[in-house]
Design a protein around this motif. Structure first.
Motif, PDB file in Angstrom:
ATOM      1  N   THR A  31       0.826  -1.211   0.000  1.00  0.00           N
ATOM      2  CA  THR A  31       0.000   0.000   0.000  1.00  0.00           C
ATOM      3  C   THR A  31       0.859   1.260   0.000  1.00  0.00           C
ATOM      4  OG1 THR A  31      -1.712  -1.173   1.260  1.00  0.00           O
ATOM      5  CG2 THR A  31      -1.859   1.225   1.169  1.00  0.00           C
ATOM      6  N   ARG A  33       0.735   5.248   0.450  1.00  0.00           N
ATOM      7  CA  ARG A  33      -0.152   6.212   1.105  1.00  0.00           C
ATOM      8  C   ARG A  33       0.323   7.634   0.800  1.00  0.00           C
ATOM      9  NH1 ARG A  33       1.085   3.832   6.783  1.00  0.00           N
ATOM     10  NH2 ARG A  33       3.110   4.242   5.820  1.00  0.00           N
ATOM     11  N   LYS A 224     -10.599  10.505   2.636  1.00  0.00           N
ATOM     12  CA  LYS A 224      -9.706   9.473   2.107  1.00  0.00           C
ATOM     13  C   LYS A 224     -10.329   8.782   0.901  1.00  0.00           C
ATOM     14  CE  LYS A 224      -7.485   5.149   3.673  1.00  0.00           C
ATOM     15  NZ  LYS A 224      -7.372   4.198   4.806  1.00  0.00           N
ATOM     16  N   THR A 226      -9.538   5.283  -1.574  1.00  0.00           N
ATOM     17  CA  THR A 226      -8.771   4.038  -1.628  1.00  0.00           C
ATOM     18  C   THR A 226      -8.912   3.393  -3.000  1.00  0.00           C
ATOM     19  OG1 THR A 226      -9.184   3.690   0.735  1.00  0.00           O
ATOM     20  CG2 THR A 226      -8.425   1.792  -0.541  1.00  0.00           C
ATOM     21  N   GLU A 245      -3.636   4.621  -1.420  1.00  0.00           N
ATOM     22  CA  GLU A 245      -4.516   5.383  -0.533  1.00  0.00           C
ATOM     23  C   GLU A 245      -4.179   6.867  -0.629  1.00  0.00           C
ATOM     24  OE1 GLU A 245      -5.156   1.918   2.901  1.00  0.00           O
ATOM     25  OE2 GLU A 245      -3.966   3.714   3.357  1.00  0.00           O
TER      26      GLU A 245
END
Length: 539
Positions: A31, A33, A224, A226, A245
Motif C-alpha cells: 500500500t 499512502r 480518504k 482508496t 490510498e
C-alpha cells in the motif's frame, strides 16, 4: 513534431538497507499512502478541472497516450498511430484493453467522451478547440453547446472507423498533439456505463469505471480515497503496488506529522516546515510547474489604470519571497510563461529567448502610484486582494503582497479571504473581484498553455483583458506551421500582454515534499497531470 521539450521529473530514492522504521517507511509493501492538502472534486474527466481530481482520475484511467516511468509521453490505449503528411490527421490503432467491468475499450469510447465534454460545456472543453488540440469543428460546436443536435455533433473531427481505429482530424497542425492525449479531458468514457449512471457518474466508487492501473474502491470526500490494482488492466504486470490510498485535505503540518509517525509515505509540505526537514534524507524539492500571479479585473476603474498595475508589479520583491519566505525551490517570475516549460527548435528555453518583464524597484513603484493617484484624482488608492486560504502557499503569497503594497504611501490593501472553490467559481467567474491571487498549471508543454489565457474569448480570462493586436497574434500562432516563426510569434505575443501588464507574474512554484526511503518510481511532472502512481514500488 514537438515545438519544445517537456521537462519532467522522476522522483526516485535509494532503497534503504533492510526495513526502515519511522520517516514514513513501513513493513507493508502493498500500500502506497499519499497525503494531499486538496480534495478530489469529482471523477468525471469531462467535468473536473483541478489537479487532485486529475491525479485520482489518472490513477484509474489511461488515455490514448500516457506518461511513462521516465516522465515522457508514451503509447497507452493507442499502441501506435499514423500521421498524415500535412500533420492534420491522426489515425490511432488501439490495443486490446478492457474496462474493469469486462467491456472492451473501443474507439467509440473516445468519440463519446469528446462529444460529451463539448455538449456539456465542461471546464476543459476549450482544450478540444484551438485553445488546445484544434479538433475539426470543435470551436463551432462549443458555440452551440447543449443546443447542438446529434447530427451537428457528428461533425466533430473524431471518428471511430472501427472498434480499434480512431481517426482525429485537426483544423491546424498541433506540434504537441500526442502529449495532449495524456491529459484527462481527452480520456475515454464507456457510453453504456455513463448513461446508466446518469448524474451520479463519477460521484462514488460504484459510479466509476477503470481502464487503468487501479480501481477506486472507497471514497469519503474530504477524508480518504482508496484504490486497488485493476487485474483487467492491459499492463497489470507493471503495477507493483497492490493498493493506493489518498489522504485528502491534510494540511501540511498534519501531513508531516503523519509522515513522521509512519502513517503516510509521501506528503507535500509548506514553507513553514522546510527548515525543520531540509537536512533530512527524506526531503525533496522539484519544479511543480505552476505560475502564481495576480489577475486584475479590467472592468474595475482602479486596476484598469496602467500606473496602478505598474506600481503593484514593481512593489514585489520576488527573490525575497522565494528565497526567504517560501524556501521550497520556487523562483521569481520574470514573465507570464514560466521557465522549464518548453524549448525552441534551436534548443533554447522560452524564458531565455524572451525578455524579463517584471522586477522589484520600490522607488519606481511609488512613482507609478503617485502618477496613478493624480490621474484618478485621489490621495488614497484602495486595493481589495482576494485569495484562497486552502491553497497553500496562496495565503503566504497574499500576506507577503499585503506587506509589500502597504509600504507604498497612499495605497491601502483590504484582504479578502475565501476558499478556492468560491474564489474561482463564484468570485472570479462572476467578475466579483478587483485583484486576485491565482495560479495556472501547464496542461501541455507549449507556451500557448499560458498565452491562450489572455485571449478575449478564453473562458478563463476572468479579468476581461482584451487586445485586438494580441488576439491577431494568437490567431497567427494557431495557423503557423513553421516552428521557428511560430516560436517568434509567441515571444511577440507575451511581450504584448506583459507591456500591458494584463497579469502580474509573481513566482514559479517549486514544491517541497517528504518521501519515505523505501518508495521509488513515483512520477511527478510539471506539465499535465501532476502525479503518476502506476510505477510506484515499496521495498
Amino acid at each position: 513534431m514537438k515545438t519544445g521539450k517537456t521537462v519532467k521529473v522522476l522522483l526516485t530514492a535509494a532503497t534503504a538497507a533492510g526495513m526502515l522504521a519511522g520517516c514514513g517507511s513501513k513493513t507493508d509493501t502493498d500500500t502506497f499512502r499519499f497525503a494531499s492538502e486538496l480534495d478530489i472534486q469529482g471523477m468525471d474527466s469531462t467535468v473536473v478541472d483541478d489537479g487532485m481530481s486529475f491525479n485520482a482520475i489518472h490513477a484509474i484511467t489511461d488515455g490514448l497516450t500516457a506518461v511513462n516511468e521516465k516522465g515522457k509521453t508514451a503509447p497507452a490505449i493507442a499502441k501506435s498511430w499514423d500521421v498524415s503528411d500535412d500533420g492534420k490527421t491522426y489515425t490511432f490503432h488501439l490495443r486490446d484493453a478492457k474496462w474493469s467491468n469486462g467491456d472492451k475499450v473501443t474507439a467509440n469510447d473516445f468519440v463519446y467522451s469528446w462529444r460529451k465534454i463539448i455538449k456539456d460545456a465542461g471546464n476543459y472543453a476549450y482544450m478540444l478547440g484551438n485553445g488546445g488540440a484544434s479538433v475539426k469543428n470543435a470551436d463551432a460546436l462549443m458555440e452551440l453547446g447543449a443546443n447542438a443536435t446529434d447530427e451537428q455533433m457528428a461533425t466533430l473531427g473524431v471518428t471511430a472507423k472501427d472498434d480499434k481505429t480512431l481517426v482525429v482530424e485537426l483544423e491546424n497542425k498541433v506540434p504537441y498533439f500526442t502529449d495532449l492525449m495524456a491529459f484527462p479531458c481527452y480520456f475515454p468514457q464507456n457510453e453504456k456505463f455513463v448513461e446508466k449512471c446518469g448524474k451520479n457518474y463519477g460521484t462514488k466508487p460504484e459510479y466509476t469505471l477503470s481502464n487503468g492501473a487501479y480501481k477506486m474502491t472507497k471514497w469519503v470526500k474530504g477524508n480518504k480515497a482508496t484504490f486497488t490494482k485493476n487485474d483487467k488492466y492491459y499492463d497489470a504486470k507493471t503495477v507493483a503496488t497492490k493498493n493506493l490510498e489518498m489522504y485528502l485535505v491534510q494540511d501540511p503540518k498534519t501531513a508531516a506529522q503523519n509522515f513522521d509517525n509512519g502513517k503516510v509515505d509521501y506528503a507535500t509540505i509548506n514553507s513553514t516546515l522546510v527548515d525543520k526537514y531540509k537536512d533530512k534524507d527524506t526531503f525533496t524539492t522539484f519544479n511543480e510547474g505552476y505560475l502564481f500571479y495576480l489577475q486584475l479585473n479590467f472592468k474595475n476603474n482602479t486596476v484598469a489604470n496602467k500606473n496602478v498595475r505598474e506600481a503593484l508589479a514593481y512593489a514585489i520583491n520576488r527573490k525575497d519571497l522565494c528565497e526567504n519566505v517560501l524556501k521550497d525551490g520556487s523562483k521569481a517570475a520574470t514573465g507570464f510563461v514560466p521557465s522549464q516549460l518548453s524549448t525552441s527548435p534551436a534548443g533554447k528555453d522560452f524564458r531565455d529567448d524572451a525578455d524579463k518583464y517584471v522586477s522589484y524597484d520600490q522607488k519606481k513603484a511609488q512613482e507609478y502610484l503617485d502618477a496613478a493617484k493624480k490621474e484618478l484624482g485621489t490621495d488614497t488608492i484602495t486595493i481589495d486582494l482576494l485569495y484562497g486560504t486552502d491553497e497553500s502557499p496562496m495565503d503566504t503569497m497574499a500576506e507577503y503582497l499585503q506587506g509589500s503594497f502597504s509600504k507604498l504611501k497612499g495605497l491601502k490593501v483590504n484582504m479578502v479571504a475565501t476558499v478556492k472553490k468560491d474564489r474561482i467559481y463564484n468570485r472570479e467567474a462572476n467578475g466579483n473581484f478587483q485583484v486576485v491571487c491565482t495560479r495556472w498549471g501547464p496542461d501541455y508543454a507549449d507556451p500557448t498553455t499560458y498565452l491562450n489565457l489572455a485571449t478575449t474569448d478564453n473562458s478563463n480570462n476572468y479579468g476581461k483583458y482584451t487586445s485586438a493586436k494580441y488576439d491577431a497574434l494568437m490567431e497567427q500562432i494557431q495557423k503557423e506551421s513553421d516552428l521557428t516563426k511560430r516560436w517568434d510569434l509567441m515571444i511577440q505575443a507575451e511581450k504584448v500582454i506583459m507591456d500591458d501588464l494584463a497579469y502580474v507574474p509573481v513566482f514559479e512554484k517549486g514544491s517541497a515534499a517528504l518521501k519515505a526511503k523505501n518508495v521509488s518510481g513515483l512520477v511527478q511532472v510539471p506539465v499535465g497531470t501532476p502525479y503518476t502512481f502506476k510505477y510506484v514500488k515499496l521495498k
